[in-house]
Design an enzyme around this catalytic site. Structure first.
Site, PDB file in Angstrom:
ATOM      1  N   ARG A 258       0.877  -1.156   0.126  1.00 51.27           N
ATOM      2  CA  ARG A 258      -0.068  -0.030   0.057  1.00 51.27           C
ATOM      3  C   ARG A 258       0.796   1.171  -0.049  1.00 51.27           C
ATOM      4  O   ARG A 258       1.806   1.442   0.842  1.00 51.27           O
ATOM      5  CB  ARG A 258      -0.933  -0.017   1.285  1.00 51.27           C
ATOM      6  CG  ARG A 258      -1.800  -0.982   1.154  1.00 51.27           C
ATOM      7  CD  ARG A 258      -2.796  -1.191   2.245  1.00 51.27           C
ATOM      8  NE  ARG A 258      -3.552  -2.540   2.294  1.00 51.27           N
ATOM      9  CZ  ARG A 258      -4.631  -2.762   3.109  1.00 51.27           C
ATOM     10  NH1 ARG A 258      -4.864  -1.948   3.927  1.00 51.27           N
ATOM     11  NH2 ARG A 258      -5.210  -3.812   2.910  1.00 51.27           N
ATOM     12  N   ARG A 273       1.761   1.048  10.286  1.00 53.41           N
ATOM     13  CA  ARG A 273       1.314   1.395   9.005  1.00 53.41           C
ATOM     14  C   ARG A 273       2.651   1.435   8.088  1.00 53.41           C
ATOM     15  O   ARG A 273       3.462   2.344   8.205  1.00 53.41           O
ATOM     16  CB  ARG A 273       0.737   2.877   9.198  1.00 53.41           C
ATOM     17  CG  ARG A 273       0.207   3.252   7.709  1.00 53.41           C
ATOM     18  CD  ARG A 273      -0.551   4.841   7.901  1.00 53.41           C
ATOM     19  NE  ARG A 273      -1.570   4.880   8.911  1.00 53.41           N
ATOM     20  CZ  ARG A 273      -2.777   4.549   8.666  1.00 53.41           C
ATOM     21  NH1 ARG A 273      -3.271   4.015   7.243  1.00 53.41           N
ATOM     22  NH2 ARG A 273      -3.772   4.610   9.580  1.00 53.41           N
ATOM     23  N   GLU A 345      -7.708  -0.466  14.477  1.00 51.91           N
ATOM     24  CA  GLU A 345      -8.225  -1.433  13.699  1.00 51.91           C
ATOM     25  C   GLU A 345      -7.094  -2.509  13.463  1.00 51.91           C
ATOM     26  O   GLU A 345      -5.999  -2.304  13.161  1.00 51.91           O
ATOM     27  CB  GLU A 345      -8.516  -0.862  12.421  1.00 51.91           C
ATOM     28  CG  GLU A 345      -8.944  -1.817  11.290  1.00 51.91           C
ATOM     29  CD  GLU A 345      -9.244  -1.469   9.855  1.00 51.91           C
ATOM     30  OE1 GLU A 345      -9.348  -0.219   9.717  1.00 51.91           O
ATOM     31  OE2 GLU A 345      -9.148  -2.254   8.795  1.00 51.91           O
ATOM     32  N   SER A 348     -11.086  -6.427   9.524  1.00 51.28           N
ATOM     33  CA  SER A 348     -12.286  -5.709   9.032  1.00 51.28           C
ATOM     34  C   SER A 348     -12.963  -6.685   8.340  1.00 51.28           C
ATOM     35  O   SER A 348     -12.378  -7.403   7.718  1.00 51.28           O
ATOM     36  CB  SER A 348     -11.656  -4.456   8.264  1.00 51.28           C
ATOM     37  OG  SER A 348     -12.850  -3.710   7.535  1.00 51.28           O
ATOM     38  N   ARG A 385       0.124  -5.974  12.432  1.00 56.17           N
ATOM     39  CA  ARG A 385      -0.614  -5.114  13.371  1.00 56.17           C
ATOM     40  C   ARG A 385      -1.003  -6.259  14.711  1.00 56.17           C
ATOM     41  O   ARG A 385      -0.741  -5.791  15.696  1.00 56.17           O
ATOM     42  CB  ARG A 385      -1.946  -4.619  12.871  1.00 56.17           C
ATOM     43  CG  ARG A 385      -1.417  -3.376  12.305  1.00 56.17           C
ATOM     44  CD  ARG A 385      -2.745  -2.497  11.881  1.00 56.17           C
ATOM     45  NE  ARG A 385      -2.467  -1.382  11.073  1.00 56.17           N
ATOM     46  CZ  ARG A 385      -3.136  -0.383  10.718  1.00 56.17           C
ATOM     47  NH1 ARG A 385      -4.590  -0.401  10.970  1.00 56.17           N
ATOM     48  NH2 ARG A 385      -2.963   0.492   9.930  1.00 56.17           N
TER      49      ARG A 385
END
Length: 418
Positions: A258, A273, A345, A348, A385
């Site tokens: 990403r 991140r 988060e 999801s 994460r």
RNA sequence: GGAGAGGUGGCCGAGCGGCCGAAGGCGCUCGCCUGCUAAGCGAGUAGGGGGUGUUGAACCUCCUCGAGGGUUCAAAUCCCUCCCUCUCCGCCA
């Protein structure tokens, strides 16, 4: 993309859905364009039918009759070409707008436009109380020699990490723990390609909207996926299932890439991140009637997986305006991150209803003919994460980390130390 | 990367300018028959768009034979470009 029937017959419902997402589109104008393009195509087809009719008679004619038939057909062919061109242009104009519209919003999705508007659905476990000065994952990982973000910056730049030693083994353990669990629930493990064509990204709704988040390989017209949802959804593109084959469930393991454009200065510490991480993703193809229960099913899998890791978490119903283009409804699971003193988060799950299926042309033979399936996705384990959450929540006073019982069979050790 | 072959319906496979959305076979579905099974007989069996229309009938029409262009009154069939697959050689985890 949305069923055009909503524009034609349920426009107010569509308008309400778009408003909840904060999307401003002139639907009346779109509807006009739609009827215009249909009229235009109808006219073109009428001419074409006449042309073909004359054309068929030509071989049985001769002399003057033949010559005049060829001339007449030729004239119609020219007219058809012109009419077709304008019909195609109108289609393209319509589709340019139509395909950018986000999915219809599920009525039960939370109201609001921002991340903060998400509504807490439930919470489990309690944040740990440390009798000592707790460290964050960077301190813990660096001291144990299992995480190196400084050298990663030297090699690759910011937002990368090296995962080393026992922490690398914990990743493999997490992946196998997740796969074993999911196989027990009917998922087929998949290792998909992470380089895909543009059509796969378009089909899953990431293009054109989120194109700036995707790494591209221009020399080869390929793109690095941000989630294995993309190749897995596209895996069955252009296919028609028998209803007896559904549901079909996959557990995809892949690295995810990403660009994190527009997140400068946000979550800059450690590997929370990053541009590259590994993830096990659940993906389901189901009949439309089954998609809501499937969504609950995926959420339940996520909860059981995170419970097995003994992490405190809460479930939130994501706000309409924060859903992304393909989801009609989305739940996030947020684990407790002691260093941030809040829930963030980790997984999801989205019900994308027929939005991706329509773009990818994935159907099944139903009783009333072929119809689009519903697709759903859900993170089973986002490795990066989850590693952070494990380290920070299960850290001990001496800077080592307790491995939860469920993982020990897979790690072969019960303590993350040097 | 070099040389060659090829991409047709769920599958195999014919067709190489009009009567072809497409022979034949397999598979599948339904029915018949044989007291099971196997065999046999008959019928059906691609996807999508638009229109009239019903509301989950039907009919008309257009598009689709890897993709996109072109030639022609007419293209699965001829021409161009691209993509993909296979075989051989080279390189390679």
């Amino acid at each position: 993309m949305i069923d055009i029937a909503y524009l034609r017959d349920h426009r107010s419902e569509l308008a309400a859905s778009l408003e909840r997402r904060g999307v401003d589109v002139d639907l009346d104008e779109l509807a006009n364009l739609d009827s215009q393009r249909r009229r235009s195509r109808f006219e073109a087809e009428e001419i074409r039918a006449k042309q073909k009719e004359i054309g068929k008679s030509i071989s049985s004619l001769s002399g003057d009759a033949k010559q005049s038939a060829i001339a007449a057909a030729g004239e119609l062919a020219d007219r058809y070409k012109t009419l077709l061109t304008s019909a195609d242009a109108l289609d393209e104009e319509f589709n340019t707008t139509w395909t950018t519209l986000p999915n219809l919003t599920d009525p039960s999705a939370a109201d609001g436009l921002e991340e903060e508007d998400a509504i807490e659905v439930s919470s489990h476990g309690t944040p740990p109380e440390f009798a000592f000065e707790a460290k964050d994952h960077v301190e813990l990982g660096s001291a144990l020699g299992v995480l190196d973000v400084e050298r990663a910056a030297k090699v690759s730049g910011s937002r990368f990490g090296f995962i080393l030693g026992k922490l690398a083994i914990v990743e493999f353990a997490l992946v196998r723990y997740t796969m074993d669990y999911l196989m027990g629930h009917g998922f087929t493990p998949v290792i998909p390609p992470v380089l895909v064509r543009e059509s796969a990204l378009y089909g899953t709704g990431f293009f054109p909207g989120d194109a700036e988040q995707v790494y591209s390989i221009p020399d080869d017209d390929l793109y690095l996926v941000g989630t294995s949802e993309v190749p897995i959804a596209a895996f069955h593109g252009d296919e028609i299932f028998e209803s007896s084959e559904l549901p079909i469930r996959y557990a995809g393991y892949s690295t995810c890439f990403r660009r994190e454009a527009g997140t400068y200065g946000k979550d800059t510490r450690g590997i929370f991140r990053v541009h590259q991480f590994d993830k096990v993703e659940m993906f389901s193809f189901v009949e439309p009637e089954a998609s809501q229960s499937e969504h609950d099913f995926l959420l339940a899998r996520e909860e059981e997986l995170i419970q097995g890791l003994e992490l405190p978490y809460r479930v939130v119903n994501v706000a309409a305006g924060d859903l992304g283009s393909s989801a009609a409804k989305k739940y996030d699971i947020e684990a407790w991150f002691p260093s941030q003193n809040r829930y963030r988060e980790v997984t999801s799950t989205s019900n994308t209803t027929d939005y991706q299926a329509r773009r990818l042309k994935i159907r099944y033979r139903g009783e009333s003919g072929n119809q689009f399936v519903h697709t759903l996705n859900g993170t089973a384990t986002a490795v990066g994460r989850t590693l952070i959450a494990l380290m920070e929540n299960h850290q001990l006073e001496d800077g080592t980390v307790r491995i939860p019982d469920a993982l020990v069979p897979y790690t072969g050790f019960d303590l993350l130390d040097r």
